[in-house]
Scaffold this active site. Sequence first.
Site: not given
Length: 346
Positions: A214, A245
């Site tokens: 990420t 998230d």
Amino acid sequence: MKTRYSLLFLAFSVSLVFYLGSCSGKKQQQSTEKERLPYALVIHGGAGTIKPKNMDAETKAQYEKALNEALDIGENILKNGGTALDAVENVIVYLENSPLFNAGKGAVFTYEGHNELDASIMDGKTHKAGAVGGVTIVKNPIRAARAVMEKSPHVLLTCAGANRFAIEQGLDTVSPEYFYTESRWEALQRRLEKEKKKEPVGAREEPDAHKFGTVGCVALDKQGNLAAGTSTGGLTAKRWNRIGDSPIIGAGTYADNATCAVSCTGHGEYFIREAVAHDMSARMAYLGESVQEAGEHIINEKLKAIGGAGGLIAIDQYGQIAMPFNTSGMYRGYVTPDERKVGIFK
Ligand code: ASP
């Protein structure tokens, strides 16, 4: 009697003047100690089980090169007076276009063998934010997130609607095959094999450097504004349109000029439950913690205690930075006018 009172009053006034004088001296000292850097930028490329024994020298060099090139892009923008938002967006576009990271081009595969991408961005000055979740044809999800922030009345758009919005905004779109990379496909096959054999598959314990990645960026610009952004393909073999998230403002991303800008990486469900990115800002605002204290507490105490693996990058209004992680590694780097560093392992 009268003279005695006058003398006492005089002595009291003199000491008050001295006391106030020393207070403002302290204040002055504090503010010079905390001088604001002209600009600063921090990036991450994911946290997880990233160990030296699982990474050959060539792969390590590739990651370090990519992290340095991302820092170059951000530093150029900030050095020339560009905004923190532009720096964050363009750095993330670069990382999304690299197959090395689990974002954009290098996104991991879902259980069904597709790629669903999430991203978000936030402006610390205005508190405006934008995010997309589960997009499948948007080349650079971070650009779509910024368009949501600036060209729509909303904060978060998902799936087919978010794809349509990106098309309407004239953003670059690609066919879903664009996101195919062999390493991510193989990672999915290994994962499915494990599931078939009913072997335990914790979300992040697989010792596979390609499983992570990420990306995120936080920046402070010359105007004193902060911004944060995050982009991801999520977790390998995610199902049912799971969204992590990364596109959730306050969980994976947050920015407030008065406190800090934050981008998280790790097992998203924990970061959502603990509202990690906003918690960083809240601890600084309400407890007076520094960006390093808040980061340490959240990542290495609070999250660790409940099994939440991951890390974050954060920057405060003075350009102080924090990059805590509770995994064996996190791709990361930062640049200020006088310093630059990239790192992978603990
Ligand atoms: N936080 C991301 C998610 O849960 C994944 C990661 O950071 O590696 O979707």
